[in-house]
Every structure is written in C-alpha cells, then in structure tokens.
Design a protein around this motif. Structure first.
Motif, PDB file in Angstrom:
ATOM      1  N   TYR A  50       0.829  -1.202   0.000  1.00  0.00           N
ATOM      2  CA  TYR A  50       0.000   0.000   0.000  1.00  0.00           C
ATOM      3  C   TYR A  50       0.863   1.252   0.000  1.00  0.00           C
ATOM      4  N   VAL A  51       0.364   2.303  -0.615  1.00  0.00           N
ATOM      5  CA  VAL A  51       1.026   3.600  -0.612  1.00  0.00           C
ATOM      6  C   VAL A  51       0.118   4.577   0.121  1.00  0.00           C
ATOM      7  N   VAL A  52       0.651   5.186   1.169  1.00  0.00           N
ATOM      8  CA  VAL A  52      -0.096   6.195   1.915  1.00  0.00           C
ATOM      9  C   VAL A  52       0.085   7.500   1.150  1.00  0.00           C
ATOM     10  N   GLY A  53      -0.793   7.745   0.196  1.00  0.00           N
ATOM     11  CA  GLY A  53      -0.655   8.893  -0.682  1.00  0.00           C
ATOM     12  C   GLY A  53      -1.045  10.206  -0.034  1.00  0.00           C
ATOM     13  N   ASP A  54      -1.824  10.147   1.029  1.00  0.00           N
ATOM     14  CA  ASP A  54      -2.311  11.348   1.690  1.00  0.00           C
ATOM     15  C   ASP A  54      -1.837  11.320   3.139  1.00  0.00           C
ATOM     16  N   VAL A  55      -0.568  11.678   3.344  1.00  0.00           N
ATOM     17  CA  VAL A  55      -0.053  11.741   4.711  1.00  0.00           C
ATOM     18  C   VAL A  55      -0.535  13.063   5.282  1.00  0.00           C
ATOM     19  N   ASN A  56      -1.682  12.992   5.910  1.00  0.00           N
ATOM     20  CA  ASN A  56      -2.370  14.165   6.404  1.00  0.00           C
ATOM     21  C   ASN A  56      -2.401  14.091   7.926  1.00  0.00           C
ATOM     22  N   GLN A  57      -1.981  15.139   8.588  1.00  0.00           N
ATOM     23  CA  GLN A  57      -1.922  15.114  10.050  1.00  0.00           C
ATOM     24  C   GLN A  57      -3.283  14.894  10.693  1.00  0.00           C
ATOM     25  N   LYS A  58      -4.367  15.125   9.967  1.00  0.00           N
ATOM     26  CA  LYS A  58      -5.701  14.876  10.516  1.00  0.00           C
ATOM     27  C   LYS A  58      -6.054  13.393  10.482  1.00  0.00           C
ATOM     28  N   ASN A  59      -5.304  12.606   9.710  1.00  0.00           N
ATOM     29  CA  ASN A  59      -5.636  11.192   9.537  1.00  0.00           C
ATOM     30  C   ASN A  59      -4.906  10.261  10.493  1.00  0.00           C
ATOM     31  N   VAL A  60      -4.149  10.820  11.429  1.00  0.00           N
ATOM     32  CA  VAL A  60      -3.475  10.007  12.441  1.00  0.00           C
ATOM     33  C   VAL A  60      -3.855  10.574  13.808  1.00  0.00           C
ATOM     34  N   LEU A  61      -4.457   9.720  14.623  1.00  0.00           N
ATOM     35  CA  LEU A  61      -4.849  10.103  15.976  1.00  0.00           C
ATOM     36  C   LEU A  61      -3.877   9.466  16.964  1.00  0.00           C
ATOM     37  N   VAL A  62      -3.664  10.123  18.106  1.00  0.00           N
ATOM     38  CA  VAL A  62      -2.711   9.640  19.104  1.00  0.00           C
ATOM     39  C   VAL A  62      -3.389   9.605  20.469  1.00  0.00           C
ATOM     40  N   THR A  63      -3.277   8.455  21.140  1.00  0.00           N
ATOM     41  CA  THR A  63      -3.889   8.304  22.463  1.00  0.00           C
ATOM     42  C   THR A  63      -2.946   8.820  23.553  1.00  0.00           C
ATOM     43  N   THR A  78      -3.548   5.743  15.630  1.00  0.00           N
ATOM     44  CA  THR A  78      -4.574   5.124  14.796  1.00  0.00           C
ATOM     45  C   THR A  78      -4.653   5.893  13.493  1.00  0.00           C
ATOM     46  N   TRP A  79      -4.466   5.166  12.382  1.00  0.00           N
ATOM     47  CA  TRP A  79      -4.657   5.742  11.051  1.00  0.00           C
ATOM     48  C   TRP A  79      -6.130   5.641  10.709  1.00  0.00           C
ATOM     49  N   VAL A  80      -6.728   6.764  10.359  1.00  0.00           N
ATOM     50  CA  VAL A  80      -8.108   6.786   9.873  1.00  0.00           C
ATOM     51  C   VAL A  80      -8.073   7.222   8.408  1.00  0.00           C
ATOM     52  N   ASP A  81      -9.195   7.155   7.742  1.00  0.00           N
ATOM     53  CA  ASP A  81      -9.308   7.515   6.325  1.00  0.00           C
ATOM     54  C   ASP A  81      -8.377   6.657   5.471  1.00  0.00           C
ATOM     55  N   THR A  82      -8.310   5.374   5.781  1.00  0.00           N
ATOM     56  CA  THR A  82      -7.431   4.473   5.039  1.00  0.00           C
ATOM     57  C   THR A  82      -7.947   4.190   3.633  1.00  0.00           C
TER      58      THR A  82
END
Length: 183
Positions: A142-155, A161-165
């Motif tokens: 897989y290629v993470v084409g949209d490395v967007n700071q909104k798409n990674v959540l941190v506990t 957690t990667w969202v919008d996969t």
C-alpha cells in the motif's frame, strides 16, 4: 435511520451522523458500538471504489496492536462493504475514540498548551508506533498517498490510529485485476 446490508446480506441499521467529509458521511452503527458506517455521496459510489475496497478487504495489513490487552486499533481498515438494494454505497470500519491528531502532539506550541505532560519518551513511542503502522502498509504494497496530520490520531499512551485508510493507493492482489493500482 437508514438500512443497508453487508456483502453477506447481514442487515445494518445506521443511526446518528458522526461526521461529514468530501467523499461522504460517517454514521454510528445501531447495535454495534465498535463499528461505524461510511456512506459515500452518490457521485463517489463507483465500481472502481468498490473494487478498491474489496481489494483492501482481501489483503488487510497486520495490525498487531489488536492483540494487546486492552486491544488497540492502529489501522481503521474496512471491515465489510455496504449495499442499498444491492447497490454499493460504502463500508464498515472500526469505531475509533476521539483522540488528538498527530499534528497537535507534534506541534510544540499546541502540545505544550494542551498536553504539558508529554515528554520526549512519549514522542519517541508515538514515532515508533507510527513507523510500525507505516511498515504494515508497505509490507502489503500500500502507498499512503495522503499523509495528512488529521488522519493520524494519538492516544494518551502514545498509540496511533490511522483513519481515512480508504484514501490509500491500493494494488489489486486478488488476481481479478492483477497489476491494477486503485487510487
């Protein structure tokens, strides 16, 4: 409330709207607090998107954090396709609790204001967990084409957690469309 079915004809009832985006809406799944339903806008309900999601279902990345105690979802990967009268409309994915975005954690000013107890050890653990998830994606092609700071959540314990996969670039490893890369 809308009624859908999964690929195996399991009925799904969606409830409260949780969010909207450029591709569709996300709803809670009635009777299953561990899942949400992403229902695409009609213009995004294409056969290419359906094939892409099926390729994702057929070749999920390893998410070893699900084996932890307590389990953690590091990758909000599609779980099943959704249909309305046999027409593709979206998919189910794990429900993720609200957490700060990785931008909030990595930005020194925001981190200092909102999470002053975050230290270098916390940041290193977060980085390691982020790298582990990226490695799991790459191991499956897989290629993470949209490395967007909104798409990674941190506990609070540095789990990511990667969202919008479903925005990833996905090779079709199913054999149906060998060589196809869905964007």
């Amino acid at each position: 409330m809308a009624h859908y079915t999964t690929a195996s004809s399991r009925p799904i009832l969606v409830g409260r709207l949780l969010g909207k985006g450029g591709e569709g809406e996300v709803f809670q799944v009635t009777g299953n607090g561990d899942q949400v339903a992403k229902v695409y806008w009609p213009s995004h309900r294409t056969s290419q998107r359906q094939y892409k999601l099926q390729a994702m279902l057929d070749n999920p990345p390893e998410d070893n954090t699900r084996r932890l105690t307590p389990p953690h979802v590091s990758i909000a990967w599609p779980l099943d396709l959704l249909y309305d009268r046999q027409q593709f409309v979206g998919f189910l994915r794990p429900r993720i609790d609200q957490s700060p975005t990785i931008f909030t954690i990595f930005n020194p000013v925001l981190r200092g204001r909102r999470y002053p107890s975050c230290d270098w050890r916390y940041l290193h653990r977060t980085d390691g967990n982020l790298a582990t998830a990226i490695n799991a994606f790459h191991a499956r092609g897989y290629v993470v084409g949209d490395v967007n700071q909104k798409n990674v959540l941190v506990t609070s314990n540095a789990m990511v957690t990667w969202v919008d996969t479903d925005s990833f670039q996905v090779p079709d490893a199913t054999g149906r469309n060998r060589g196809q890369v869905y964007r």
